[in-house]
Design an enzyme around this catalytic site. Sequence first.
Site, PDB file in Angstrom:
ATOM      1  N   GLY A  94       0.223   1.086  -9.072  1.00 24.68           N
ATOM      2  CA  GLY A  94       1.569   0.824  -9.287  1.00 24.68           C
ATOM      3  C   GLY A  94       2.436   0.571  -7.994  1.00 24.68           C
ATOM      4  O   GLY A  94       1.532   0.271  -6.813  1.00 24.68           O
ATOM      5  N   ASN A  95       3.711   0.547  -8.001  1.00 25.18           N
ATOM      6  CA  ASN A  95       4.361   0.365  -6.880  1.00 25.18           C
ATOM      7  C   ASN A  95       5.836   1.281  -6.979  1.00 25.18           C
ATOM      8  O   ASN A  95       5.977   1.890  -7.858  1.00 25.18           O
ATOM      9  CB  ASN A  95       4.977  -1.175  -6.800  1.00 25.18           C
ATOM     10  N   ARG A  96       6.513   0.966  -6.014  1.00 29.97           N
ATOM     11  CA  ARG A  96       7.707   2.091  -5.485  1.00 29.97           C
ATOM     12  C   ARG A  96       8.974   1.654  -6.287  1.00 29.97           C
ATOM     13  O   ARG A  96      10.037   2.155  -6.083  1.00 29.97           O
ATOM     14  CB  ARG A  96       7.816   2.032  -4.159  1.00 29.97           C
TER      15      ARG A  96
END
Length: 226
Positions: free
Chosen positions: A29-31
Site C-alpha cells: 500500500g501507500n500513505r
Amino acid sequence: LEKQDLEDKRFVISAGGTREPIDPVRFLGNRSTGRFGINLALQAAHRGAHVDLVACNIDGAMLPNHPRITVHPVGSASQLQEAMVYLADGAQVLIMTAAVADFRPATSGESKFKKDGHSTPDITLVENPDILKGLASDRSHGAFVVGFAAETGDENGSVLDYGRKKAKTKGADLLVVNKVGETAGFGDVDTAITILDGDGEIQTEGAGTKSQMAGIVLDSISLSLS
Ligand code: C5P
C-alpha cells in the site's frame, strides 16, 4: 452564497491509495489519505455537481456525507479501474487523485504466507495498468479528464520539467502538478500546485491549503467546460 457553476455536471473522482493483496491478510500500500480528493468531491458538490467518489481504502471517518456524493469503496488498482471505466460513461469530468500502485504481486495466494524457519518468500511483481492513461486515450466516455502528478525535482530536471513530460505522456486534458518533499504532499495540509494543459502549458498556479487548491482546480475545470 456558493457559486453553482457545476450544476448538472457529473464528476467521477478517485481518491485514497490502492492496496495490492499479497495474501488474504497482507497488502502493498501507500500513505495517501485521500484528503485532496475528498476536498474536491465536497467542493464540487457544494458548487452543484453530482459526484461519484471512488474511495480507495479511505478511513470511514473521513468519508464525506453529502446528498450529491455517492461513495464507491474499492481496494486494489484493478477494482479502481473497473469502477472508473464503469462510472465514466455519461460523466462530464473524471479526476484521478488516487495514488495507484504501479505494481501488484503476480499472485495473491488463497492462504497466508507462513514462516518455515529457513527460507523467505519471494514476491514477484507485475505492472498495473495506467488507469489515467487509459481514460485519456479511449474517449468513448466523452468526459473531461484530469490527472495528478506528485513530483520532486532533481539534478536532471525541476518539478515543472517532470510535470510537463508527464502531461504529454498521460494525455489528460489537465494535469495538476504538486511538489512533494519534506514539507508538502501526502497527508499534509499545505500544498503548492501548477495546473498544466495537455501540451504541458501552464494554465494556473497556486499555493495554500488543500481546500484552497481544490477550489483552484475546480475553477480551472469549470473554465475549460464553459
Ligand atoms: O505516473 P504517476 O503515478 O506519477 O501519475 C499520477 C497520475 O496517474 C495520478 O492521476 C494517478 O491517479 C494516475 N495513475 C493511474 N494509474 C496508475 C498510476 C497512476 O491512473 N497505474
